[in-house]
Design a protein around this motif. Structure first.
Motif, PDB file in Angstrom:
ATOM      1  N   HIS A  49       1.182   9.299  -5.908  1.00 56.86           N
ATOM      2  CA  HIS A  49       1.263  10.688  -5.431  1.00 56.86           C
ATOM      3  C   HIS A  49       2.684  11.166  -5.182  1.00 56.86           C
ATOM      4  CE1 HIS A  49      -3.054  10.274  -4.866  1.00 56.86           C
ATOM      5  NE2 HIS A  49      -2.851   9.226  -4.065  1.00 56.86           N
ATOM      6  N   SER A  50       3.649  10.302  -5.336  1.00 58.93           N
ATOM      7  CA  SER A  50       5.065  10.629  -5.071  1.00 58.93           C
ATOM      8  C   SER A  50       5.319  10.980  -3.613  1.00 58.93           C
ATOM      9  CB  SER A  50       5.534  11.786  -5.969  1.00 58.93           C
ATOM     10  OG  SER A  50       5.482  11.395  -7.322  1.00 58.93           O
ATOM     11  N   ALA A  51       4.325  10.774  -2.764  1.00 57.03           N
ATOM     12  CA  ALA A  51       4.505  11.068  -1.342  1.00 57.03           C
ATOM     13  C   ALA A  51       3.418  10.377  -0.550  1.00 57.03           C
ATOM     14  CB  ALA A  51       4.478  12.569  -1.083  1.00 57.03           C
ATOM     15  N   ASN A  76       6.043   9.602   7.041  1.00 54.29           N
ATOM     16  CA  ASN A  76       5.885  10.652   6.030  1.00 54.29           C
ATOM     17  C   ASN A  76       7.068  10.496   5.089  1.00 54.29           C
ATOM     18  OD1 ASN A  76       3.591  12.474   7.071  1.00 54.29           O
ATOM     19  ND2 ASN A  76       4.895  12.199   8.862  1.00 54.29           N
ATOM     20  N   ALA A  77       6.795  10.304   3.809  1.00 58.29           N
ATOM     21  CA  ALA A  77       7.880  10.020   2.877  1.00 58.29           C
ATOM     22  C   ALA A  77       7.580  10.613   1.508  1.00 58.29           C
ATOM     23  CB  ALA A  77       8.095   8.510   2.757  1.00 58.29           C
ATOM     24  N   ARG A  78       8.621  10.680   0.702  1.00 58.35           N
ATOM     25  CA  ARG A  78       8.492  11.169  -0.674  1.00 58.35           C
ATOM     26  C   ARG A  78       9.475  10.415  -1.556  1.00 58.35           C
ATOM     27  NH1 ARG A  78      12.223  14.898  -2.714  1.00 58.35           N
ATOM     28  NH2 ARG A  78      13.950  15.358  -1.309  1.00 58.35           N
ATOM     29  N   GLU A 117       0.834  -1.195   0.000  1.00 59.00           N
ATOM     30  CA  GLU A 117       0.000   0.000   0.000  1.00 59.00           C
ATOM     31  C   GLU A 117       0.875   1.255   0.000  1.00 59.00           C
ATOM     32  OE1 GLU A 117      -2.723  -0.155   3.250  1.00 59.00           O
ATOM     33  OE2 GLU A 117      -3.390  -2.191   2.767  1.00 59.00           O
ATOM     34  N   PHE A 118       1.960   1.201   0.764  1.00 54.40           N
ATOM     35  CA  PHE A 118       2.911   2.318   0.824  1.00 54.40           C
ATOM     36  C   PHE A 118       3.473   2.613  -0.565  1.00 54.40           C
ATOM     37  CE2 PHE A 118       7.299   3.797   1.218  1.00 54.40           C
ATOM     38  CZ  PHE A 118       7.197   4.851   2.108  1.00 54.40           C
TER      39      PHE A 118
END
Length: 1016
Positions: free
Chosen positions: A448-450, A471-473, A440-441
């Motif tokens: 969404h690139s994030a 929280n990641a990108r 899912e991540f």
């Protein structure tokens, strides 16, 4: 004396030599003529020939005269000449000689002319060739208004495109091809130069045959005759178009460089390498440094340096050569003294004929500060990375860690980031409890690139589980290719627990009986618990989104909310106070409310939360307490406190409005006997009955009060002497006809009344009460059951003055702290030691004399100042105990308080506050009240004693045995000590009755676990 030899000329020899020289010259001349090309190189060779001939002749002559040749060869030549001359007569011989000489000179002149013609032709040829080969036009003009061309060189074809015959003569085109804007100036310049017989130089434009525009440079002179008259012009014209273009380009270049120099945003200047003086400076430098241009140009570059930097500057300049450039960072001083850091770039150049240096200065003060800040920031962010409480990571898309900070390692239970990276090689399998979360991540990252607030449950190193929020990108290269994922991890295990706790808290809110609600800034409800719904009369499932908080409050509350609550919320964030809710039936529900606001960053309300508690019952009790504060608890009439305040108010009103009022005091005759005979309950019933009777005798505007005990007072705001007389008589008549049943027995009651008028008899409340009191006592002296008006007389006046004097003395003593306390030890007969001390009050007079309490305490009780005295004494006693406790002494004090102070609403709270503030052990404070006071107002005394006993204080009954000696009441009073009056002790050794009474009191007290104290 030196003598010169006389030269003897032999004309024959000379002739022979000349003849031979001439013949030689002739031969040479013929040779030169045959090879005339030599003359092209040397134009005066004939002179050389003549000189050669002369030289040969002279040489031959001297040779003939001085050598063998003169005797042999000369003789032969002479022979020839002589033989030749022999054929001629002497005259003919001389003529022959002349002819030969003539022929020789003719040959010479012929040769010279021939040479001149050859040289002239050669010169003409060379001149023509030279003129035609020049890069321009040689010209000649005639003297006419248009200076018509009479000759132009062949260079005109290349220069103008026209042949020379097209430009000369009356049909010449030269003026026609001259630019019409320049022609008048050209002709005018030529005319002016000719007039002053000077050379002229002009520049102008022409159009060539092909239409091309060219710039020409013309230089010419006038040709004048011997009389100075102008004949024409001669001169030369050449093409300067390229020069003009170069000049224009140069000017444009100079202008561009000048504009660039002046408009350059960085300060720039040029300085003399030798003198270091400024030669030029741009606007940016003027603006940046604060100097005017003329100030700059009067300075040297040293003036821009701080004094401590000049030595370094001069050292560097020693090694600066004209062909060098330099760069570096220097400190400069602005005109205002500000020190700045500038990055210097300099280059050598020649400027207005001087060896100079052009400098550009870029202010790097902020950059240096920024670089320092960046270094600090880098260190800080590196420190943040290393020391952040949140985990920071970089992972490959396939699930391997690239980097991690210590916090992430700690979150997952690893010793170091290196251990984490080395051990967790498959995030999906090793980290996530639910492996689908990794998929899912990745899906979210691809879409969404994030990801934000991505919550998951993960495994730690020890196998335990925690909750995290990620929280990641995505990180991509310049080509958009995915490199890695980076982000932060927060351990939200505690938050999850908190959320669970919040869920439980919500359940609690729903279960609480207090109103709990949340509304937005527009007053729209966001949440309302069940208790709130119940208060407002709303159903459990009723939609509250259409409600407004303003519909849930009465109008007066909405005004308070807007005018008071909202400003307080904006400034302090919280408001608390009392409000009212409005239920569905439009009934007001008083509530104690706390409102908390959450404001936005702009300072506006975001939402408000409130908790409200139904205080309907409390309000009822407060109303009851408020009633009790102003009313007598026994009779329901106004009490002394309220009556005193109203009396002061109406006294002020009477003075202002100039009207008359009256004050009446009523004292029940022999009320003590009724109490003693029928008991206190009967006395209380009697007082309530009389209160009702008196209320029936006064009007609504009048104020009836019970001042205490059996004393009543009536305040009539507006009246007259006659009306007061009627009221007094009416009250006496009502009492006379009134029968009270006490314990089943009829009892008739009488009263003594005293009246005074205001402002006639006084304008001060205490003074007026004293006058009414005197009038009342006068009635008692007259036999009771009557009334008296206050009438000033010397005796009464003396009593009033005495009372007023001591009343003022008491006030001054309270204000100036002129009361003093004495401590009388109380001896414990069993231990023969001092168990405590009794506090005795004394007052200091103006001269320092000590005044007995018997002098001022009765007056203080009558005028109401006893409350202040009792408060002062108790407060001082508590502080005295506290002072001794600080130094380790255990001090216990007994303090007497007046019976009237039992009704003082301020005394009890004051004692409680002082004990709390000082931290004194309440058991160290023993309060004494007289037996008479305790029994006279038993319920009030019991309540007072119980309250302080609960805090730990102790109580004593003073003067026991001379009052009511009511043992039945004593058992209901939680006292600790009985103080037997001194009248029983004085004759104890002689009077057997006193001994029996004291013994009885001691035995009864012992049976009630009450200690006894003997007063001496």
């Amino acid at each position: 004396m030196l003598s010169l030899p006389v030269l003897q000329i032999d004309y024959d020899s000379l002739l022979i030599a000349t003849l031979i020289g001439s013949m030689s010259f002739g031969c040479l001349l013929k040779l030169w003529s045959g090879y005339h090309f030599i003359s092209k190189r040397v134009s005066n060779w004939w002179i050389v020939g003549v000189a050669t001939a002369i030289a040969i002749s002279i040489g031959i002559y001297y040779y003939m005269e001085t050598s063998v040749f003169s005797t042999h060869t000369g003789q032969q030549l002479a022979f020839i000449v002589n033989n030749f001359s022999h054929f001629l007569p002497p005259e003919a011989a001389n003529i022959t000689t002349i002819v030969i000489l003539f022929l020789v000179f003719q040959e010479v002149f012929t040769a010279q002319r021939l040479h001149t013609e050859v040289a002239l032709a050669e010169s003409q040829r060379r001149l023509t060739t030279l003129v035609d080969s020049l890069p321009g036009i040689a010209f000649a003009c005639s003297n006419d208004p248009g200076w018509t061309m009479t000759y132009v060189s062949e260079g005109c074809l290349e220069l103008t495109g026209y042949r020379s015959d097209e430009l000369t003569g009356t049909t010449g085109l030269y003026n026609a091809i001259t630019h019409p804007e320049d022609l008048p100036r050209v002709l005018q310049s030529i005319t002016k130069a000719v007039e002053v017989k000077r050379q002229y130089v002009i520049e102008y434009r022409i159009f060539t045959k092909s239409g091309e525009l060219k710039w020409l440079w013309e230089k010419g002179n006038g040709v004048f005759n011997s009389n100075g008259e102008i004949l024409g012009l001669e001169g030369f014209i050449t093409d300067i178009s390229e020069l003009k273009r170069s000049e224009v380009a140069l000017k444009e270049s100079e202008q561009r460089y000048r504009e660039l120099f002046e408009s350059h945003p960085c300060p720039m200047w040029v300085y003399d390498l030798e003198t270091l003086s400024f030669l030029a400076v741009n606007n940016a430098a003027i603006q940046h440094y604060g100097y005017k241009r003329n100030e700059f140009l009067s300075m040297t570059i040293k003036d821009l340096r701080p004094p401590e930097d000049i030595a370094r500057l001069m050292q560097q300049l020693k090694y600066l050569t004209p062909d060098m450039s330099s760069h570096g960072v220097w400190r400069h001083c602005k005109k205002d003294g500000t020190i700045i850091n500038v990055e210097i770039s300099s280059h050598s150049l020649t400027f207005i004929g001087k060896q100079a240096v052009v400098v550009s200065a870029y202010d790097v003060t902020k950059r240096i500060q920024t670089e320092g800040a960046l270094r600090q920031a880098e260190e800080k962010y590196r420190s943040i990375f290393e020391n952040a409480s949140e985990g920071i990571f970089q992972t490959t898309p396939t699930g391997q860690y690239l980097s991690a900070n210590p916090a992430l390692a700690r979150i997952y239970g690893y010793e170091s980031p290196a251990e984490l990276v080395a051990n967790v090689t498959d995030i999906e399998c090793q980290l996530y409890v639910d492996r689908n979360r990794r998929a899912e991540f990745i899906d979210l990252m691809q879409q969404h690139s994030a990801v934000s607030d991505f919550e998951s449950q993960v495994y730690c190193k020890d196998g335990g589980t925690i909750w995290i929020s990620e929280n990641a990108r995505t990180v991509r290269n310049v080509h958009g290719e995915l490199l890695c994922y980076e982000g932060t991890v927060e351990n939200i295990t505690e938050r999850k627990r908190t959320e669970a706790a919040q869920a439980r808290f919500t359940a609690i809110l729903e279960a609480t009986t207090d109103f709990v609600g949340i509304a937005d800034s527009q007053g729209k409800p966001l949440y309302l618990n069940q208790a709130g719904r119940n208060m407002l009369g709303l159903d459990t499932q009723q939609d509250i989104s259409q409600l407004s908080v303003f519909h849930c409050h009465p109008n007066w509350v909405n005004k308070v909310f807007l005018n008071e609550v909202v400003p307080t919320l904006l400034s302090h964030g919280v408001w608390n106070g009392e409000m009212a809710l409005l239920n569905r039936d439009k009934e007001e529900i008083p509530v104690s409310q706390v409102v908390v606001a959450k404001s936005s960053t702009s300072g506006e309300l975001d939402f408000v939360a409130t908790i409200a508690r139904d205080i309907t019952e409390r309000k009822r009790l407060e109303a009851q307490l408020s009633y009790l504060a102003n009313h007598d608890s026994l009779t329901g009439l106004f009490n002394r406190r309220y009556f005193q305040a109203q009396l002061e108010y109406y006294l002020e009103l009477a003075q202002r409005d100039r009207h008359c009022g009256a004050l009446i005091l009523i004292d029940i005759d022999d009320f003590k006997d009724i109490n003693d005979s029928f008991g206190h309950k009967a006395g209380d019933d009697l007082l309530r009955n009389l209160a009702t009777l008196l209320q029936e005798q006064v009007e609504n505007k009048d104020i009836l009060a019970r001042l205490g005990g059996d004393e009543f007072a009536i305040l009539i705001p507006q009246t007259s002497m006659s009306q007061v007389h009627l009221i007094l008589q009416k009250i006496l008549n009502a009492l006379e006809n009134h029968v009270v049943i006490a314990n089943g027995q009829p009892v008739r009651v009488t009263a003594s009344l005293g009246a005074t008028l205001f402002p006639e008899h006084g304008v001060v409340a205490d003074e007026l009460l004293a006058h009414a009191d005197l009038a009342m006592y006068k009635s008692k002296e007259l036999g009771s059951n009557c009334f008296s008006f206050y009438t000033p007389d010397p005796h009464w006046q003396a009593q009033i003055q005495s009372r007023n004097f001591w009343k003022n003395q008491i006030r001054e003593a309270l204000e100036q702290d002129l009361f003093v306390l004495y401590c009388q030890p109380i001896l414990d007969l069993q231990s023969n030691s001092t168990s405590c001390y009794e506090v005795l009050i004394r007052m200091l007079g103006k001269d320092g004399e000590v005044i007995s309490p018997n002098t001022f305490l009765p007056i203080a009780e009558n005028c109401g100042l006893i409350f202040h005295i009792d408060r002062w004494v108790v407060r001082q006693a508590i502080h005295l105990i506290a002072d001794h406790a600080k130094v380790g002494n255990d001090l216990r004090l007994e303090v007497n308080i007046s019976g009237k102070s039992l009704s003082d609403s301020e005394l009890l709270p004051m004692i409680q506050q002082e004990l709390t503030t000082t931290g004194v052990n309440p058991a160290s404070l023993i309060l004494e009240i007289t037996e008479t006071a305790a029994i006279a107002d038993f319920s009030q005394a019991r309540k007072f004693i119980n309250t302080l006993k609960q805090m730990g204080c102790q109580f004593a009954i003073d003067d026991f045995g001379i009052g009511y000696s009511s043992f039945s009441q004593l058992k209901h009073l939680p006292v600790d000590y009985l103080k037997i009056d001194g009248s029983f002790i004085k004759n104890l050794a002689k009077d057997i009755l006193d001994r029996h009474l004291v013994k009885a009191i001691v035995e009864v007290a012992r049976g009630l676990s009450i200690s006894t104290i003997l007063s001496l």
